[in-house]
Design a protein around this motif. Structure first.
Motif, mmCIF file in Angstrom:
data_model
loop_
_atom_site.group_PDB
_atom_site.id
_atom_site.type_symbol
_atom_site.label_atom_id
_atom_site.label_comp_id
_atom_site.label_asym_id
_atom_site.label_seq_id
_atom_site.Cartn_x
_atom_site.Cartn_y
_atom_site.Cartn_z
ATOM 1 N N GLU A 170 0.902 -1.188 0.065
ATOM 2 C CA GLU A 170 0.071 0.082 0.120
ATOM 3 C C GLU A 170 0.768 1.253 -0.117
ATOM 4 O O GLU A 170 0.648 2.188 -0.619
ATOM 5 C CB GLU A 170 -0.854 -0.138 1.465
ATOM 6 N N ASP A 171 1.951 1.455 0.878
ATOM 7 C CA ASP A 171 2.719 2.315 0.894
ATOM 8 C C ASP A 171 3.582 2.572 -0.481
ATOM 9 O O ASP A 171 3.691 3.630 -0.860
ATOM 10 C CB ASP A 171 4.117 2.113 1.898
ATOM 11 N N ILE A 172 3.970 1.567 -1.145
ATOM 12 C CA ILE A 172 4.683 1.607 -2.551
ATOM 13 C C ILE A 172 3.611 2.179 -3.745
ATOM 14 O O ILE A 172 3.709 3.024 -4.192
ATOM 15 C CB ILE A 172 5.070 0.420 -2.917
ATOM 16 N N ALA A 173 2.108 1.689 -3.609
ATOM 17 C CA ALA A 173 1.273 2.164 -4.538
ATOM 18 C C ALA A 173 0.953 3.546 -4.327
ATOM 19 O O ALA A 173 0.745 4.403 -5.244
ATOM 20 C CB ALA A 173 -0.072 1.353 -4.345
ATOM 21 N N GLU A 174 0.925 4.069 -2.936
ATOM 22 C CA GLU A 174 0.343 5.309 -2.996
ATOM 23 C C GLU A 174 1.569 5.983 -3.278
ATOM 24 O O GLU A 174 1.493 7.487 -3.527
ATOM 25 C CB GLU A 174 0.467 5.614 -1.132
ATOM 26 N N ALA A 175 2.886 5.898 -3.068
ATOM 27 C CA ALA A 175 4.096 6.719 -3.550
ATOM 28 C C ALA A 175 4.012 7.189 -4.882
ATOM 29 O O ALA A 175 4.507 7.855 -5.370
ATOM 30 C CB ALA A 175 5.553 5.924 -2.843
ATOM 31 N N VAL A 176 3.643 5.919 -5.756
ATOM 32 C CA VAL A 176 3.726 6.129 -7.115
ATOM 33 C C VAL A 176 2.328 6.761 -7.539
ATOM 34 O O VAL A 176 2.458 7.336 -8.659
ATOM 35 C CB VAL A 176 3.746 4.658 -7.741
ATOM 36 N N LEU A 177 1.114 6.462 -7.016
ATOM 37 C CA LEU A 177 -0.038 6.782 -7.812
ATOM 38 C C LEU A 177 -0.737 8.090 -7.217
ATOM 39 O O LEU A 177 -1.373 8.685 -7.831
ATOM 40 C CB LEU A 177 -1.130 5.774 -7.806
ATOM 41 N N LYS A 178 -0.909 8.247 -5.595
ATOM 42 C CA LYS A 178 -1.472 9.159 -5.038
ATOM 43 C C LYS A 178 -1.005 10.815 -5.602
ATOM 44 O O LYS A 178 -1.661 11.446 -5.843
ATOM 45 C CB LYS A 178 -1.026 9.022 -3.347
ATOM 46 N N PRO A 179 0.284 10.813 -5.603
ATOM 47 C CA PRO A 179 0.734 12.098 -6.180
ATOM 48 C C PRO A 179 0.086 12.550 -7.479
ATOM 49 O O PRO A 179 0.224 13.860 -7.908
ATOM 50 C CB PRO A 179 2.305 12.135 -6.352
ATOM 51 N N LEU A 180 -0.316 11.476 -8.166
ATOM 52 C CA LEU A 180 -0.725 11.718 -9.619
ATOM 53 C C LEU A 180 -2.324 11.820 -9.633
ATOM 54 O O LEU A 180 -3.039 12.121 -10.770
ATOM 55 C CB LEU A 180 -0.114 10.677 -10.649
ATOM 56 N N GLY A 181 -2.958 11.692 -8.348
ATOM 57 C CA GLY A 181 -4.333 11.872 -8.349
ATOM 58 C C GLY A 181 -4.939 10.545 -8.837
ATOM 59 O O GLY A 181 -6.075 10.633 -9.226
ATOM 60 N N LEU A 182 -4.205 9.421 -8.936
ATOM 61 C CA LEU A 182 -4.975 8.224 -9.444
ATOM 62 C C LEU A 182 -5.280 7.374 -8.213
ATOM 63 O O LEU A 182 -4.445 7.459 -7.185
ATOM 64 C CB LEU A 182 -3.963 7.567 -10.198
ATOM 65 N N PRO A 183 -5.989 6.327 -8.391
ATOM 66 C CA PRO A 183 -6.258 5.364 -7.395
ATOM 67 C C PRO A 183 -5.219 4.656 -6.998
ATOM 68 O O PRO A 183 -4.744 3.992 -7.592
ATOM 69 C CB PRO A 183 -7.515 4.675 -7.919
ATOM 70 N N ALA A 184 -4.798 4.785 -5.412
ATOM 71 C CA ALA A 184 -3.502 4.141 -5.037
ATOM 72 C C ALA A 184 -3.845 3.073 -4.231
ATOM 73 O O ALA A 184 -3.603 2.668 -3.215
ATOM 74 C CB ALA A 184 -2.890 5.257 -4.204
ATOM 75 N N GLU A 185 -3.954 1.887 -5.214
ATOM 76 C CA GLU A 185 -4.351 0.435 -4.511
ATOM 77 C C GLU A 185 -3.623 -0.526 -4.974
ATOM 78 O O GLU A 185 -3.265 -0.444 -6.356
ATOM 79 C CB GLU A 185 -5.872 0.229 -4.845
ATOM 80 N N PRO A 186 -2.991 -1.309 -4.149
ATOM 81 C CA PRO A 186 -2.120 -2.248 -4.717
ATOM 82 C C PRO A 186 -2.886 -3.365 -5.428
ATOM 83 O O PRO A 186 -4.101 -3.551 -5.204
ATOM 84 C CB PRO A 186 -1.527 -2.960 -3.306
ATOM 85 N N LEU A 187 -2.263 -4.073 -6.394
ATOM 86 C CA LEU A 187 -2.821 -5.039 -7.238
ATOM 87 C C LEU A 187 -2.987 -6.285 -6.528
ATOM 88 O O LEU A 187 -1.849 -6.743 -5.823
ATOM 89 C CB LEU A 187 -1.899 -5.077 -8.507
ATOM 90 N N GLY A 188 -4.001 -6.938 -6.591
ATOM 91 C CA GLY A 188 -4.027 -8.433 -5.683
ATOM 92 C C GLY A 188 -4.244 -9.565 -6.513
ATOM 93 O O GLY A 188 -4.425 -10.642 -6.347
ATOM 94 N N SER A 189 -3.603 -9.291 -7.915
ATOM 95 C CA SER A 189 -3.846 -10.596 -8.778
ATOM 96 C C SER A 189 -2.557 -10.483 -9.829
ATOM 97 O O SER A 189 -2.332 -9.502 -10.136
ATOM 98 C CB SER A 189 -5.026 -10.625 -9.631
ATOM 99 N N HIS A 190 -2.177 -11.685 -10.240
ATOM 100 C CA HIS A 190 -0.979 -11.768 -10.966
ATOM 101 C C HIS A 190 -1.638 -11.690 -12.496
ATOM 102 O O HIS A 190 -0.869 -11.583 -13.652
ATOM 103 C CB HIS A 190 -0.173 -12.961 -10.948
ATOM 104 N N LEU A 191 -2.903 -12.203 -12.438
ATOM 105 C CA LEU A 191 -3.556 -12.682 -13.933
ATOM 106 C C LEU A 191 -4.483 -11.697 -14.508
ATOM 107 O O LEU A 191 -5.086 -11.642 -15.649
ATOM 108 C CB LEU A 191 -4.309 -14.031 -13.558
ATOM 109 N N ALA A 192 -5.095 -10.636 -13.881
ATOM 110 C CA ALA A 192 -6.137 -9.503 -14.225
ATOM 111 C C ALA A 192 -5.869 -8.415 -13.341
ATOM 112 O O ALA A 192 -5.346 -8.574 -12.245
ATOM 113 C CB ALA A 192 -7.323 -10.275 -14.177
ATOM 114 N N LEU A 193 -6.565 -7.391 -14.071
ATOM 115 C CA LEU A 193 -6.624 -6.179 -13.248
ATOM 116 C C LEU A 193 -8.195 -6.087 -12.713
ATOM 117 O O LEU A 193 -9.140 -6.646 -13.429
ATOM 118 C CB LEU A 193 -6.343 -5.034 -14.404
#
Length: 729
Positions: free
Chosen positions: A394-417
């Motif tokens: 969650e910390d990593i996703a927030e560091a990348v996506l939150k500053p861009l105004g995009l949903p900052a949620e970690p991905l829970g699957s290897h096979l789909a979005l």
């Protein structure tokens, strides 16, 4: 793909994202009902939607791309992102992708397609549109389907194909009651049949090995989309598409699309110079475009060359320039002139950039941490699981996506979005972040505190600070190969103590309250991390390989956070930066790394496309290890069996259940850890509509165009929630 890269669906997942988008995002789709737990996409397409009546007839769209392709045949190994983009505009696709990344029938080509028999064999009946014709006037028909099957079946090795998945399961293709009815019989059940014949090439390309191998590399004489290929110009580094005079769908708005090769770190200059109208950009370039659109009073006064010079700096410069030391004065005056010219150039660029806006969504691709399980400490599943349990995704996703105004949620699957039929958060199979449990796993594996720790040479100040200065490459950042988005030290940096093998010079997280960050440059307290672990006299240190090219500063931000998290459980990391050109080929593909960051494309056909990525490596005849596309070298027989079952299961809900079970096993093996869906940032001219950040959906090329001068602006404001489209965007 950022070090992140992908290949077109034709060569699907044959490689991960490389620098400058050397490979392309494949078609996305999913099969199944809307009642499954896949949910909705985290971000919608943001395409500046406008009704066709408001769009002028004509105009040239100049679109920045990463490369002029080496081939126009998406089924060849050297096909890239631009190859796939061209194919979308000029060739038939039986299915296109909607806003949820699921396949929908394209009525321009296909009236219907359905499984009409399953016993004794699976039979799919295609009914083609009567209007669908090639640009030479010939009907699209059964002969084209049969030629593509023969070329891609794998039976004739004279065809230099990148893959044959699915086509190798076809037993025969027959003409039905007429040329527009195509009957496809499979030798074995094939659930992902919708993935086939997209794109569809004419029999003139697929009919012979020579035509397949060489005939479509630089020319496509026969096409069947809203556009056709006029010229591939390798001298001017551009591909020109023009209207297809025989197109039967809605009239094409643009007269021409010019796909122009522009390196990622040159795109701000290209936009400001007016040589491109549309370009995917990195976060630093997006910041510039966004700032340029603000009223002057609202824009930051601390931007551009010399912006960080204090009053004291200015006074010192004046004193030197007017001092008695003539040599020093001349050097200072020269430096001031250069700085002034840079500032003037920056101001001109900002003025020109005010004609653009940034459209935001999430790419159909995700970034992962890869753990090489072939040798060394990570060959032990307990160590891999410890690394995974140490990560705060969650910390990593927030560091990348939150500053861009995009949903900052970690991905829970290897096979789909999120939004795709096969999506479910299966990360629970591995477990949540738990440093205590991670340490217990390491202890069980024999790694204990107190072993020898070699001192690693600290980086120079220059390396630690990262790229600075005011050059264009500094301000524009990375590319699609190293395009892990985020900014160094944005929202702080989870560093390690000063005895860590890394010493980036960035802010460090102090002990105590989680999420508390010290100011940049503050030294961490001694022994802030876990005591370094060792086994058999050897310290537990993992080699973290990263690219060194433009934009790698943002990749380093993610790596530094991960290194800090590992330091707290006693694992050291040795960050090694390598040339962009060799990053994937010489390190990831060859297995010369312990940890690495790269991206995979999402796919709606994971039973087919994801299997080689997670297949258990097997010994080849020559004694080497055949890893297919499983560059972590981690796989299990059970995962292979679940993929094989899913590939033959025609019931959508049963297939999704099998894939989710496979994903749980992949999580448990801890060979790769999905981190976040990659951001998609696109600079678009303000009067250019129905294009931008497409998210999961396939672009509609005939609707792209420029607003009439009297027409109001596009619906919605820039951002992940704007620009709704008919299919839910």
């Amino acid at each position: 793909m950022s070090y992140d890269g992908v290949g077109p669906r034709a060569a699907l997942r044959s490689v991960a994202f490389l620098t400058a988008g050397v490979l392309t995002v494949p078609a996305l789709a999913g099969c199944g009902s809307d009642d499954d737990p896949a949910g909705k996409p985290l971000a919608r397409a943001d395409i500046a939607r406008a009704d066709r009546a408001r769009i002028t007839d004509g105009g040239t769209l100049r679109w920045a791309v990463d490369t002029v392709p080496d081939t126009l045949n998406t089924f060849q190994a050297d096909a890239d992102t631009t190859t796939a983009r061209i194919a979308q505009a000029v060739l038939p696709s039986m299915y296109r992708m909607d806003s949820r990344g699921r396949p929908v029938r394209d009525p321009h080509y296909l009236d219907s397609a359905e499984v009409v028999d399953t016993e004794p064999k699976q039979v799919v009946l295609y009914q083609l549109s009567q209007q669908a014709v090639w640009s030479d006037g010939r009907e699209i028909g059964a002969a084209d389907f049969a030629a593509q099957w023969r070329a891609l079946s794998g039976r004739d090795t004279a065809y230099w194909t990148a893959r044959n998945a699915g086509y190798d399961r076809i037993e025969k293709i027959e003409r039905g009651r007429g040329n527009l009815e195509v009957k496809v019989t499979f030798s074995r059940p094939y659930a992902d049949w919708k993935s086939l014949f997209t794109p569809l090439y004419p029999k003139e390309v697929m009919g012979t090995p020579d035509a397949f191998n060489d005939g479509a590399r630089k020319k496509l004489k026969v096409t069947a989309g809203p556009f056709t290929v006029k010229k591939v110009d390798t001298e001017e580094d551009e591909v020109t598409l023009v209207r297809n005079a025989r197109w039967w769908g809605d009239p094409v708005k643009l007269s021409k699309i010019v796909l122009r090769e522009v390196p990622r770190d040159k795109r701000v200059s290209a936009l400001s110079a007016g040589t491109v109208d549309l370009a995917e950009i990195d976060p630093s370039a997006a910041d510039r475009v966004t700032a340029a659109a603000l009223p002057h009073s609202e824009s930051s006064p601390l931007a551009g060359p010399g912006a960080h010079r204090s009053a004291a700096d200015a006074l010192r410069s004046w004193a030197v320039a007017n001092g008695s030391d003539e040599e020093a004065a001349d050097e200072e005056l020269s430096a001031r002139r250069k700085l002034r010219r840079k500032a003037e150039k920056y101001a001109r660029q900002q003025k020109a950039l005010s004609g653009f806006e940034v459209r935001k969504s999430l790419e159909p691709a995700y970034t992962q941490l890869a753990l090489n399980g072939s040798e060394g400490p990570l060959a032990d599943e307990r160590v891999r699981r410890a690394v995974a349990r140490a990560l705060d995704r969650e910390d990593i996703a927030e560091a990348v996506l939150k500053p861009l105004g995009l949903p900052a949620e970690p991905l829970g699957s290897h096979l789909a979005l999120a939004g795709q039929a096969a999506y479910a958060d299966s990360s629970g199979a591995l477990g949540k972040q738990d440093a205590k449990e991670a340490r217990a796993l390491l202890t069980d594996a024999g790694w204990v505190p107190g072993g020898p720790v070699k001192e690693k040479k600290k980086e120079t100040e220059e390396e630690a600070a990262g790229p600075e200065g005011e050059s264009e490459s500094d301000s524009e950042g990375g590319d699609d190969g190293t395009y892990i988005v985020g900014e160094d030290n944005r929202n702080g940096d989870s560093g390690a103590d000063d005895k860590s093998p890394r010493d980036s010079g960035t802010g460090t997280r102090q002990g105590g309250a989680p999420g508390a960050y010290a100011p940049k440059g503050t030294a961490a307290p001694a022994r802030a991390g876990g005591a370094r672990l060792a086994k058999d006299g050897k310290a537990l240190t993992l080699r973290f390989v990263l690219p060194s090219g433009p934009g790698s500063d943002t990749l380093r931000t993610v790596a530094d956070r991960i290194a800090g998290m590992l330091d707290r459980i006693g694992i050291g990391t040795e960050i090694t930066k390598v040339d962009d050109e060799s990053y994937f080929k010489d390190h990831i593909a060859s297995g010369d790394y312990d940890l690495a960051l790269y991206s995979w494309p999402a796919t709606a056909y994971p039973a087919t496309d994801a299997r080689p990525v997670y297949a258990k490596p097997v010994p080849a005849a020559d004694g080497s290890l055949n890893v297919e596309q499983n560059y972590t070298r981690v796989g299990t027989d059970q995962v292979d069996q679940l993929f094989d079952q899913a590939m033959t299961t025609l019931d959508a809900s049963e297939r999704s259940a099998l894939l989710r079970k496979a994903d749980s096993r992949i999580w448990a093996a801890a060979g790769s850890i999905p981190l976040y869906q990659r951001p998609q940032l696109t600079a678009v001219r303000k009067d250019l509509v129905n294009t931008g950040a497409f998210g999961l959906r396939t672009p509609v090329y005939e609707d792209m165009g420029f607003l009439k001068k009297s027409a109001p602006g596009p619906k919605g404001s820039p951002g992940a929630k704007s620009g709704a489209s008919p299919d839910g965007d």
